[in-house]
Structures are given as C-alpha cells and as structure tokens.
Design a protein around this motif. Structure first.
Motif, PDB file in Angstrom:
ATOM      1  N   CYS A 146       8.072  14.916  52.427  1.00 64.06           N
ATOM      2  CA  CYS A 146       9.408  14.375  52.711  1.00 64.06           C
ATOM      3  C   CYS A 146       9.528  13.766  54.099  1.00 64.06           C
ATOM      4  CB  CYS A 146      10.459  15.471  52.561  1.00 64.06           C
ATOM      5  SG  CYS A 146      10.668  16.046  50.866  1.00 64.06           S
ATOM      6  N   GLY A 147       8.581  14.039  54.975  1.00 63.80           N
ATOM      7  CA  GLY A 147       8.654  13.498  56.331  1.00 63.80           C
ATOM      8  C   GLY A 147       9.607  14.287  57.209  1.00 63.80           C
ATOM      9  N   THR A 148      10.090  13.627  58.254  1.00 62.00           N
ATOM     10  CA  THR A 148      10.901  14.314  59.262  1.00 62.00           C
ATOM     11  C   THR A 148      12.245  14.807  58.732  1.00 62.00           C
ATOM     12  OG1 THR A 148      11.763  12.187  60.014  1.00 62.00           O
ATOM     13  CG2 THR A 148       9.850  13.065  61.185  1.00 62.00           C
ATOM     14  N   SER A 149      12.754  14.206  57.660  1.00 64.17           N
ATOM     15  CA  SER A 149      14.044  14.657  57.113  1.00 64.17           C
ATOM     16  C   SER A 149      13.906  15.979  56.377  1.00 64.17           C
ATOM     17  CB  SER A 149      14.628  13.603  56.180  1.00 64.17           C
ATOM     18  OG  SER A 149      13.790  13.446  55.047  1.00 64.17           O
ATOM     19  N   GLY A 150      12.670  16.335  55.993  1.00 55.83           N
ATOM     20  CA  GLY A 150      12.435  17.608  55.315  1.00 55.83           C
ATOM     21  C   GLY A 150      12.989  17.635  53.910  1.00 55.83           C
ATOM     22  N   GLY A 151      12.947  18.805  53.324  1.00 58.77           N
ATOM     23  CA  GLY A 151      13.429  18.978  51.959  1.00 58.77           C
ATOM     24  C   GLY A 151      13.289  20.423  51.554  1.00 58.77           C
ATOM     25  N   LYS A 152      13.516  20.693  50.295  1.00 57.98           N
ATOM     26  CA  LYS A 152      13.351  22.055  49.798  1.00 57.98           C
ATOM     27  C   LYS A 152      12.714  22.022  48.415  1.00 57.98           C
ATOM     28  CE  LYS A 152      18.007  22.361  47.920  1.00 57.98           C
ATOM     29  NZ  LYS A 152      19.220  23.136  47.817  1.00 57.98           N
ATOM     30  N   ILE A 153      12.124  23.113  48.024  1.00 57.21           N
ATOM     31  CA  ILE A 153      11.464  23.208  46.723  1.00 57.21           C
ATOM     32  C   ILE A 153      12.504  23.509  45.654  1.00 57.21           C
ATOM     33  CG2 ILE A 153       9.764  24.473  45.357  1.00 57.21           C
ATOM     34  CD1 ILE A 153       8.298  25.034  48.021  1.00 57.21           C
ATOM     35  N   ASP A 154      12.510  22.695  44.617  1.00 53.59           N
ATOM     36  CA  ASP A 154      13.403  22.927  43.490  1.00 53.59           C
ATOM     37  C   ASP A 154      12.863  24.107  42.683  1.00 53.59           C
ATOM     38  OD1 ASP A 154      15.538  22.018  41.518  1.00 53.59           O
ATOM     39  OD2 ASP A 154      13.738  21.952  40.263  1.00 53.59           O
ATOM     40  N   SER A 178       4.962  23.579  42.337  1.00 52.88           N
ATOM     41  CA  SER A 178       4.423  23.098  41.063  1.00 52.88           C
ATOM     42  C   SER A 178       2.974  23.512  40.850  1.00 52.88           C
ATOM     43  CB  SER A 178       4.559  21.584  40.965  1.00 52.88           C
ATOM     44  OG  SER A 178       3.848  20.961  42.020  1.00 52.88           O
ATOM     45  N   ASP A 179       2.249  23.840  41.918  1.00 49.07           N
ATOM     46  CA  ASP A 179       0.862  24.288  41.773  1.00 49.07           C
ATOM     47  C   ASP A 179       0.758  25.786  41.511  1.00 49.07           C
ATOM     48  OD1 ASP A 179       1.504  25.348  44.246  1.00 49.07           O
ATOM     49  OD2 ASP A 179      -0.137  24.365  45.324  1.00 49.07           O
ATOM     50  N   GLY A 180       1.914  26.472  41.423  1.00 53.26           N
ATOM     51  CA  GLY A 180       1.932  27.902  41.128  1.00 53.26           C
ATOM     52  C   GLY A 180       1.946  28.789  42.353  1.00 53.26           C
ATOM     53  N   ALA A 181       1.717  28.214  43.524  1.00 56.37           N
ATOM     54  CA  ALA A 181       1.680  29.000  44.761  1.00 56.37           C
ATOM     55  C   ALA A 181       3.089  29.191  45.310  1.00 56.37           C
ATOM     56  CB  ALA A 181       0.815  28.295  45.805  1.00 56.37           C
ATOM     57  N   CYS A 182       3.312  30.299  45.995  1.00 59.72           N
ATOM     58  CA  CYS A 182       4.587  30.535  46.681  1.00 59.72           C
ATOM     59  C   CYS A 182       4.563  29.753  47.990  1.00 59.72           C
ATOM     60  CB  CYS A 182       4.771  32.025  46.970  1.00 59.72           C
ATOM     61  SG  CYS A 182       4.965  33.024  45.482  1.00 59.72           S
ATOM     62  N   ARG A 183       5.588  28.944  48.214  1.00 63.07           N
ATOM     63  CA  ARG A 183       5.639  28.086  49.398  1.00 63.07           C
ATOM     64  C   ARG A 183       7.013  28.184  50.050  1.00 63.07           C
ATOM     65  NH1 ARG A 183       0.375  25.882  49.704  1.00 63.07           N
ATOM     66  NH2 ARG A 183      -0.263  25.241  47.647  1.00 63.07           N
ATOM     67  N   SER A 184       7.026  28.073  51.368  1.00 62.54           N
ATOM     68  CA  SER A 184       8.311  28.010  52.083  1.00 62.54           C
ATOM     69  C   SER A 184       8.793  26.566  52.028  1.00 62.54           C
ATOM     70  CB  SER A 184       8.137  28.453  53.537  1.00 62.54           C
ATOM     71  OG  SER A 184       7.355  27.497  54.238  1.00 62.54           O
ATOM     72  N   ASN A 185      10.051  26.336  52.379  1.00 66.86           N
ATOM     73  CA  ASN A 185      10.588  24.978  52.333  1.00 66.86           C
ATOM     74  C   ASN A 185       9.875  24.034  53.294  1.00 66.86           C
ATOM     75  OD1 ASN A 185      12.420  25.208  50.238  1.00 66.86           O
ATOM     76  ND2 ASN A 185      14.020  26.013  51.572  1.00 66.86           N
ATOM     77  N   SER A 186       9.233  24.560  54.338  1.00 62.87           N
ATOM     78  CA  SER A 186       8.496  23.691  55.263  1.00 62.87           C
ATOM     79  C   SER A 186       7.310  23.012  54.564  1.00 62.87           C
ATOM     80  CB  SER A 186       8.020  24.479  56.487  1.00 62.87           C
ATOM     81  OG  SER A 186       7.101  25.487  56.112  1.00 62.87           O
ATOM     82  N   TYR A 187       6.919  23.526  53.410  1.00 67.93           N
ATOM     83  CA  TYR A 187       5.866  22.902  52.594  1.00 67.93           C
ATOM     84  C   TYR A 187       6.243  21.454  52.257  1.00 67.93           C
ATOM     85  CZ  TYR A 187       3.153  21.990  48.319  1.00 67.93           C
ATOM     86  OH  TYR A 187       2.338  21.436  47.356  1.00 67.93           O
ATOM     87  N   CYS A 188       7.536  21.183  52.131  1.00 64.11           N
ATOM     88  CA  CYS A 188       8.007  19.849  51.759  1.00 64.11           C
ATOM     89  C   CYS A 188       7.957  18.857  52.914  1.00 64.11           C
ATOM     90  CB  CYS A 188       9.425  19.926  51.197  1.00 64.11           C
ATOM     91  SG  CYS A 188       9.519  20.839  49.644  1.00 64.11           S
ATOM     92  N   ASP A 189       7.753  19.329  54.151  1.00 63.28           N
ATOM     93  CA  ASP A 189       7.724  18.429  55.293  1.00 63.28           C
ATOM     94  C   ASP A 189       6.636  17.373  55.156  1.00 63.28           C
ATOM     95  OD1 ASP A 189       9.790  19.905  56.291  1.00 63.28           O
ATOM     96  OD2 ASP A 189       8.608  20.908  57.851  1.00 63.28           O
ATOM     97  N   LYS A 190       5.517  17.721  54.561  1.00 64.62           N
ATOM     98  CA  LYS A 190       4.410  16.782  54.419  1.00 64.62           C
ATOM     99  C   LYS A 190       4.782  15.618  53.498  1.00 64.62           C
ATOM    100  CE  LYS A 190      -0.533  16.617  53.572  1.00 64.62           C
ATOM    101  NZ  LYS A 190      -1.735  17.388  53.295  1.00 64.62           N
TER     102      LYS A 190
END
Length: 162
Positions: free
Chosen positions: A55-63, A41-53
């Motif tokens: 989403c916590g230990t369950s993780g997530g992915k960028i829509d 959402s900030d315009g930067a390219c991010r890997s799915n690990s970006y969501c760990d912060k």
C-alpha cells in the motif's frame, strides 16, 4: 488435480498441494492469530504493517474475510474507467458447470480448470454467477475491467472450435 486454496496434501513431510495428483487434499489446520494480527491470504498471521509494502506510505489493513490488504488511499474507480467504460467491457460469468461464459455466448464455454495458470475451483450454485478479475504482480493486487489475456485467449480458442 491440485488442492484448492486452504487445503493441502503432505506426504512424508513434502507438500504436494500445487502438483497434479490423485490423493485427497485435507483442510489446512491454522494456528489462531493473536489479537494484534489477521490471517493473510498466504495463511500466515500478519500485523497491519504487513500492508505497508503493497500500500505504500498511506498504509492499509488486512481484510479478515479475504486476507488481502485494503489500502487506505484507494482512488475513485471512475477516475480509471467510468460507467460507460465499464459497461463496454466484456461480461464474464460462471455457469453451474463451473465454466466461463463470455457476453452470454453459451456455445463457447471456457473450462479454466484445465489451464496451467489457474488455481482453485469455480463454483456457482445459481444459473449464473458474476465474476471479478484481479491481477497479482509481486505484492500488489489490482482490479481488471476486462478478462485477463489468458482467459480471453481460451475463449477465442473455444469459439474457433465450434
């Protein structure tokens, strides 16, 4: 006016996108993200690990549509506010003028464009459009069932003026 998300105004290397001004905003030209990342959402390219912060230990992915993290451990909405709870909450819609209408009360529309804590533009190409509220604190986003306090205060003030 301020630039809506996805647009900016830069003058002599300084970004004035969030400041009030009368210059035209232009679309931001983003680089293409590689195959292992999505645009956040900030315009930067991010890997799915970006969501760990967020989403916590369950993780997530960028829509890829919103650029927001979708956490893997999403809970059932009824455990927080069931159908009766949701139906009892104020209903907020956007009219064709881009103003908020509370519970069908057309006599006190709220213009969030003049609010200092609102960024973006509300548009509705139908007679009325539903809204959804979200709260952003730090790196976390949460849905809200009732309007945000600042929006409710603006509505209350508009009702007193009529």
């Amino acid at each position: 006016c301020r630039c809506i998300p996805g647009y900016h105004f830069i003058d002599q290397g300084i970004d004035y996108s969030l400041e009030d001004g009368d210059s035209d905003c232009v679309p931001i030209d983003y680089d293409t993200c590689d195959t292992n990342s999505e645009r956040a959402s900030d315009g930067a390219c991010r890997s799915n690990s970006y969501c760990d912060k967020s989403c916590g230990t369950s993780g997530g992915k960028i829509d890829p549509t919103s650029g927001l993290c979708v956490c893997s451990s999403i809970f059932n909405v009824d455990s927080q506010c069931d159908e009766n709870c949701r139906q009892s909450q104020p209903k907020v819609r956007v009219n064709t003028s881009g103003k908020l209408i509370f519970n069908g009360d057309e006599t006190a529309p709220v213009d969030m464009q003049s609010s200092s804590d609102f960024f973006g533009q509300m548009t509705c190409n139908k007679s009325e459009c539903e809204t959804r509220a979200a709260s952003f604190v730090g790196q976390q986003c949460s849905g809200q069932y009732a309007p945000l306090a600042s929006v409710q205060a603006s509505y209350n003030q508009a009702r007193r003026r009529r």
